[in-house]
Write an enzyme that holds these catalytic residues in place. Structure first.
Site, short mmCIF file in Angstrom:
data_model
loop_
_atom_site.label_atom_id
_atom_site.label_comp_id
_atom_site.label_asym_id
_atom_site.label_seq_id
_atom_site.Cartn_x
_atom_site.Cartn_y
_atom_site.Cartn_z
N PRO A 8 23.10 -44.74 -33.42
CA PRO A 8 22.50 -45.17 -34.69
C PRO A 8 21.84 -46.55 -34.55
O PRO A 8 22.39 -47.44 -33.92
CB PRO A 8 23.71 -45.26 -35.63
CG PRO A 8 24.77 -44.44 -35.01
CD PRO A 8 24.54 -44.53 -33.53
N GLU A 9 20.65 -46.67 -35.10
CA GLU A 9 19.97 -47.96 -35.12
C GLU A 9 19.98 -48.50 -36.56
O GLU A 9 20.59 -47.90 -37.44
CB GLU A 9 18.53 -47.79 -34.60
CG GLU A 9 18.51 -47.28 -33.15
CD GLU A 9 17.12 -47.21 -32.55
OE1 GLU A 9 16.22 -47.94 -33.01
OE2 GLU A 9 16.93 -46.42 -31.61
N ARG A 29 33.24 -39.95 -29.03
CA ARG A 29 33.47 -40.64 -27.75
C ARG A 29 34.34 -41.88 -27.88
O ARG A 29 34.60 -42.55 -26.88
CB ARG A 29 32.11 -40.96 -27.11
CG ARG A 29 31.40 -39.66 -26.72
CD ARG A 29 30.08 -39.92 -26.06
NE ARG A 29 30.23 -40.63 -24.79
CZ ARG A 29 29.20 -41.00 -24.04
NH1 ARG A 29 27.97 -40.75 -24.43
NH2 ARG A 29 29.40 -41.64 -22.91
N ARG A 48 11.57 -64.92 -24.79
CA ARG A 48 11.81 -64.02 -23.66
C ARG A 48 10.51 -63.81 -22.89
O ARG A 48 10.15 -62.71 -22.55
CB ARG A 48 12.33 -62.67 -24.19
CG ARG A 48 13.69 -62.72 -24.86
CD ARG A 48 14.80 -62.92 -23.84
NE ARG A 48 16.10 -63.02 -24.50
CZ ARG A 48 16.60 -64.15 -25.01
NH1 ARG A 48 15.90 -65.28 -24.94
NH2 ARG A 48 17.78 -64.15 -25.56
#
Ligand SMILES: [Zn+2]
Length: 292
Positions: A2-3, A124, A167
């Site tokens: 999920p984002e 999981r 970055r």
């Protein structure tokens, strides 16, 4: 995984359905999914009502009337299902969203005094629900490190460009995925926004000019807002607050569309690897000058 839009979908559903409900009981299986002492659970969860549901990046925060917060991270395969007069489920898309619960993926069951139930399912077992005092939430290492929320009004194009430029030596995709640069963007919305801005994901940040990054900012906001409107990105058995299937993936222009035509120029979309992730690009719209 999920984002931001999927977690925001969970938040909106819960905010609509569980506010004011009083917890009657809590049960769980593995400690990994629910690392809270039985005494803390009986003192600070049972008997408390849910005041508000917040989200920070991909983390949900259930604020309780006890001045404690239940922090929920869905990780890879977590999902939340509410069963009451309405049924609502969101997060990882599998049949537990629509099955009779609990099932073998159920890790935590929270029952409310009105007979409705909240299930935290996680195949999981990477996700968790952790109880902590409200005043300590912002001291969690995750909360200290995570970057700004991309959909907040303060997150302007200028802020985005400045944060991405920190970055400068990495690929633009790696910068977008870096949760300390900005919060909540994962593989789907990175690929979709880069396609929208016609930027190859392997392009090194310092080679992009400000106008390209401003275009990317616009595209990123567009795909995140569209995904929230469509109820998240998942592609099967996905039920949103109204019991409808989520459908962002139907609107995806490049993600998981390898072998299909680019909707802008009809060139066949390719799949490669950038920033360690499966990456979908149009080789014509998104020229790669980096030899990634
Ligand atoms: Zn194209």
């Amino acid at each position: 995984m999920p984002e931001l839009p999927e977690v925001e979908t969970v938040r909106r559903g819960l905010q609509r359905l569980i506010i004011g409900k009083i917890v009657k009981s809590v049960s769980h299986d593995t400690e990994k999914s629910f690392p809270n002492s039985p005494s803390a659970v009986s003192e600070f969860i049972v008997g408390s009502s849910i005041l508000k549901v917040h989200r920070r990046a991909k983390v949900l925060l259930l604020e309780l009337s006890s001045n404690y917060v239940l922090m929920v991270h869905l990780k890879m395969t977590g999902q939340i299902v509410f069963v009451g007069d309405d049924r609502f489920g969101a997060g990882h898309p599998n049949d537990s969203l629509i099955n009779n619960l609990p099932d073998k993926s159920t890790r935590v069951v929270i029952t409310f005094t009105d007979g409705s139930t909240l299930y935290f399912n996680d195949q999981r077992k990477f996700g968790w629900m952790k109880l902590l005092p409200k005043e300590l939430v912002n001291e969690e290492p995750f909360m200290q490190k995570v970057g700004p929320e991309p959909l907040e009004p303060e997150f302007t194009a200028t802020v985005f460009v400045a944060r991405i430029r920190r970055r400068k030596g990495t690929s633009i995709k790696a910068a977008l995925l870096d949760q300390t640069v900005l919060a909540g963007v994962g593989n789907i919305y990175a690929d979709e926004s880069l396609w929208g801005a016609k930027i190859h994901p392997a392009t090194i940040v310092k080679k992009l000019d400000n106008s390209q990054l401003e275009e990317l900012y616009k595209e990123l906001k567009f795909v995140l807002e569209l995904a929230i409107e469509k109820g998240g990105s998942t592609d099967k058995n996905y039920v949103n607050a109204e019991g409808k299937k989520g459908s962002y993936i139907d609107f995806a222009r490049v993600f998981r569309r390898e072998g299909l035509a680019c909707p802008r120029c009809s060139t066949i979309i390719e799949k490669s690897r950038v920033a360690g992730r499966g990456t979908h690009t149009c080789p014509v719209c998104q020229m790669n000058n980096e030899e990634a």
